[in-house]
Design a protein around this motif. Structure first.
Motif, short mmCIF file in Angstrom:
data_model
loop_
_atom_site.label_atom_id
_atom_site.label_comp_id
_atom_site.label_asym_id
_atom_site.label_seq_id
_atom_site.Cartn_x
_atom_site.Cartn_y
_atom_site.Cartn_z
N SER A 120 0.85 -1.19 0.00
CA SER A 120 0.00 0.00 0.00
C SER A 120 0.88 1.24 0.00
O SER A 120 2.11 1.14 0.18
N GLY A 121 0.24 2.38 -0.15
CA GLY A 121 0.98 3.63 -0.14
C GLY A 121 1.63 3.88 1.20
O GLY A 121 2.85 4.13 1.29
N ALA A 122 0.84 3.80 2.26
CA ALA A 122 1.38 4.10 3.59
C ALA A 122 2.53 3.15 3.94
O ALA A 122 3.54 3.57 4.52
N SER A 152 0.47 18.38 3.02
CA SER A 152 0.79 17.10 2.38
C SER A 152 -0.08 15.97 2.95
O SER A 152 -0.70 16.13 4.01
N PHE A 153 -0.09 14.85 2.25
CA PHE A 153 -0.72 13.64 2.78
C PHE A 153 0.15 12.45 2.38
O PHE A 153 0.45 12.26 1.21
N HIS A 154 0.54 11.66 3.39
CA HIS A 154 1.43 10.54 3.09
C HIS A 154 0.92 9.20 3.62
O HIS A 154 1.62 8.19 3.49
N GLY A 155 -0.27 9.17 4.24
CA GLY A 155 -0.82 7.90 4.70
C GLY A 155 -1.18 7.92 6.18
O GLY A 155 -0.90 8.88 6.89
N ARG A 156 -1.76 6.79 6.63
CA ARG A 156 -2.39 6.76 7.95
C ARG A 156 -1.61 6.00 9.01
O ARG A 156 -2.08 5.86 10.13
N LEU A 204 8.44 15.05 -0.24
CA LEU A 204 7.42 15.88 -0.89
C LEU A 204 6.68 15.14 -1.99
O LEU A 204 7.19 14.18 -2.57
N GLU A 205 5.45 15.61 -2.24
CA GLU A 205 4.66 15.17 -3.40
C GLU A 205 4.87 16.22 -4.49
O GLU A 205 4.72 17.41 -4.21
N TRP A 206 5.14 15.80 -5.71
CA TRP A 206 5.28 16.77 -6.82
C TRP A 206 3.98 17.53 -7.03
O TRP A 206 3.98 18.71 -7.31
N GLY A 209 -1.93 15.70 -3.66
CA GLY A 209 -3.21 15.15 -4.08
C GLY A 209 -4.32 15.48 -3.10
O GLY A 209 -5.21 16.31 -3.38
N GLU A 210 -4.25 14.88 -1.90
CA GLU A 210 -5.28 15.14 -0.89
C GLU A 210 -5.28 16.61 -0.50
O GLU A 210 -6.28 17.14 -0.04
N GLY A 211 -4.15 17.25 -0.68
CA GLY A 211 -4.01 18.68 -0.35
C GLY A 211 -4.68 19.60 -1.36
O GLY A 211 -4.53 20.82 -1.26
N GLU A 239 5.15 9.59 -4.87
CA GLU A 239 4.47 9.56 -6.18
C GLU A 239 3.28 8.60 -6.12
O GLU A 239 2.88 8.01 -7.13
N ILE A 240 2.75 8.43 -4.91
CA ILE A 240 1.66 7.46 -4.73
C ILE A 240 0.42 7.86 -5.52
O ILE A 240 -0.23 7.03 -6.15
N GLN A 241 0.13 9.16 -5.51
CA GLN A 241 -1.05 9.61 -6.25
C GLN A 241 -0.68 10.20 -7.62
O GLN A 241 -1.38 10.01 -8.59
N CYS A 242 0.44 10.91 -7.69
CA CYS A 242 0.76 11.61 -8.95
C CYS A 242 1.65 10.78 -9.87
O CYS A 242 1.94 11.22 -10.99
N ALA A 268 2.36 3.60 -5.44
CA ALA A 268 1.39 2.56 -5.09
C ALA A 268 0.20 2.60 -6.06
O ALA A 268 0.29 2.05 -7.16
N LYS A 269 -0.82 3.29 -5.65
CA LYS A 269 -2.16 3.26 -6.26
C LYS A 269 -2.31 2.52 -7.60
O LYS A 269 -2.82 1.41 -7.63
N PRO A 270 -1.89 3.11 -8.76
CA PRO A 270 -2.29 2.46 -10.02
C PRO A 270 -1.38 1.30 -10.43
O PRO A 270 -1.67 0.63 -11.42
C1 PLP Z 1 0.27 11.09 -1.89
C2 PLP Z 1 -0.23 9.94 -1.07
N1 PLP Z 1 0.62 9.32 -0.24
C3 PLP Z 1 0.23 8.26 0.52
C4 PLP Z 1 -1.07 7.79 0.47
C5 PLP Z 1 -1.48 6.62 1.31
O1 PLP Z 1 -1.72 5.53 0.48
P1 PLP Z 1 -2.58 4.28 1.02
O2 PLP Z 1 -3.98 4.76 1.24
O3 PLP Z 1 -2.46 3.25 -0.08
O4 PLP Z 1 -1.94 3.83 2.29
C6 PLP Z 1 -1.99 8.43 -0.37
C7 PLP Z 1 -3.39 8.00 -0.41
O5 PLP Z 1 -4.27 8.67 -0.83
C8 PLP Z 1 -1.56 9.53 -1.16
O6 PLP Z 1 -2.40 10.16 -1.98
#
Ligand code: PLP
Length: 419
Positions: A120-122, A152-156, A204-206, A209-211, A239-242, A268-270
């Motif tokens: 997963s991303g996290a 930013s958003f990087h996971g839970r 950083l996220e380029w 996304g959630e932001g 680069e999980i979302q972008c 991760a994601k796609p």
């Molecule tokens: C940029 C980014 N990082 C990390 C995550 C966390 O990924 P996951 O939900 O697969 O743990 C997400 C999820 O939306 C995300 O958009």
């Protein structure tokens, strides 16, 4: 025996019934963590998903950027069928034939040499943070700080939360990892002030996304690269979302010219189009931080997920030009809408990662769009987010735009912008 819910259409089991029953059972037995939209998804084909009554929805959110090839793509269905009847899990006690080729593929596409597979991303971000910590520790016990960005958003998970720059996700779980600092995005001076000999990683996220689909400037990312080099810290791109085609490049950092390479990238994601898969991809310097036995995953990099990802990477090579072209087409159409509706503040994004910022919260518009057969979501309260499948064409985009126009007209009539 478990309760199996009949969700397919029949006179006794219409859509409302299915929704009520699914919702009732979940409200009794699930941790109440999600505020789901009132929709049960039953099946999907191409760019569309269907509810139990057979109503069709154009899927422009794709499970938050995961179903990159839409639904039931024939080449993925074939690979899944074939591999499922052969071998789908091995653990990492043994070799199988597909991790190596996929890692090689990722290395060639990214310019980063070594891959670790997870789910997963996290989880991939956790691993990347462990690499930054281990890298810092080899230099000095004082070198453990992490610099991340507001918004930013990087996971839970605990590590990923510790560097997520949005208070609402963090506050219930504090104290988190010590030594995490946040700076405003695109502020080179603030970044320069905070990065020091104590910094182990800059994350950083380029494009956040959630932001709210906020891109970083190339100058800013160059500054992050320069500071990471100056202080021997790891530069980590999320680069999980972008990533993985979303912006029309294999990875978003390839939008820069000359390319600003990270030391570590998480993806991760796609990547396996909905079969859970996350990866850490690192250059040799960063990879040296993690030795035998320092990290692992039972499920990571199973043969089923790897084969799907390999097939996806082949298809992606063919689709990249389409993502770029359709992204420009979609943004141009949205900019036309912006001229007609004063409450559209900005249209942002790259490739098929697009945000439309409104002057008011967008939640009701997401529900209105759903009612009219279009799935999108809203992030950062006021930003309508579009993550369409990479197979989208003009026909699907035109359909989404005409639905949005109706939704915006409704919002104008209701006076949403005045509230
Ligand atoms: C940029 C980014 N990082 C990390 C995550 C966390 O990924 P996951 O939900 O697969 O743990 C997400 C999820 O939306 C995300 O958009």
């Amino acid at each position: 025996m478990s309760t199996v819910l009949p969700v397919t259409a029949s006179p006794e089991h219409d859509e409302t019934n299915a929704l009520d029953r699914v919702r009732a059972l979940e409200s009794e037995y699930l941790l109440q963590t999600y505020a789901r939209y009132p929709l049960v998804l039953d099946r999907g084909k191409g760019c569309y998903v269907f509810d139990p009554s057979g109503k069709r929805y154009l899927d422009f959110i794709t499970g938050i950027g995961v179903n990159a090839l839409g639904h039931a793509h024939p080449r993925l269905v074939r690979v899944i069928r074939e591999q499922a009847s052969r071998l789908w899990h091995t653990s990492n006690l043994y070799f199988h034939a597909y991790q190596g080729p996929l890692a090689e593929r990722l290395a060639k596409a990214s310019g980063l040499h070594r891959t670790f597979f997870c789910n997963s991303g996290a989880e991939s971000m956790e691993g990347a943070l462990k690499m930054a910590r281990a890298h810092g520790r080899k230099i000095s016990p004082e070198k453990f700080e992490l610099v991340a960005l507001h918004n930013s958003f990087h996971g839970r998970t605990f590590g990923a939360l510790s560097i997520t720059g949005q208070e609402k996700y963090r506050r219930d779980f504090e104290p988190l990892l010590p030594g995490a600092h946040f700076v405003p995005p695109n502020d080179e001076v603030a970044l320069e002030q905070i990065v020091s000999e104590r910094t182990a990683g800059i994350i950083l996220e380029w494009i956040q996304g959630e932001g709210g689909i906020f891109p970083m400037s190339i100058e800013y990312v160059r500054k992050a690269r320069e500071l990471a080099d100056r202080y021997n810290a790891l530069l980590i791109f999320d680069e999980i979302q972008c990533g993985v085609g979303r912006t029309g490049k294999h990875f978003a950092y390839q939008l820069s010219d000359p390319i600003v390479l990270p030391d570590v990238m998480v993806v991760a994601k796609p990547l396996a189009c909905g079969i859970p898969m996350g990866v850490i991809v690192a250059n040799d310097r960063a990879a040296e931080s993690i030795g035998s036995g320092m990290h692992g995953s039972t499920f990571g990099g199973g043969p089923l997920a790897c084969r799907v990802a390999l097939e996806f990477m082949d298809i992606l090579d063919e689709l990249l030009p389409n993502i770029d072209k359709m992204g420009s087409y979609f943004r141009a159409k949205l900019e036309e809408l912006q001229k007609q509706f004063h409450f559209i503040k900005e249209v942002r994004g790259q490739g098929l990662m697009i945000g439309v910022e409104l002057t008011f919260p967008g939640k009701q518009l997401v529900l209105d769009a759903m009612e009219q057969g279009l799935l999108i979501n809203c992030t950062h309260d006021t930003v309508l987010r579009f993550l369409p499948p990479y197979i989208s064409g003009e026909k699907e985009i035109d359909r989404a735009v005409s639905t949005l126009k109706r939704v915006f007209k409704l919002a104008a009539k209701r006076g949403d912008a005045a509230v």
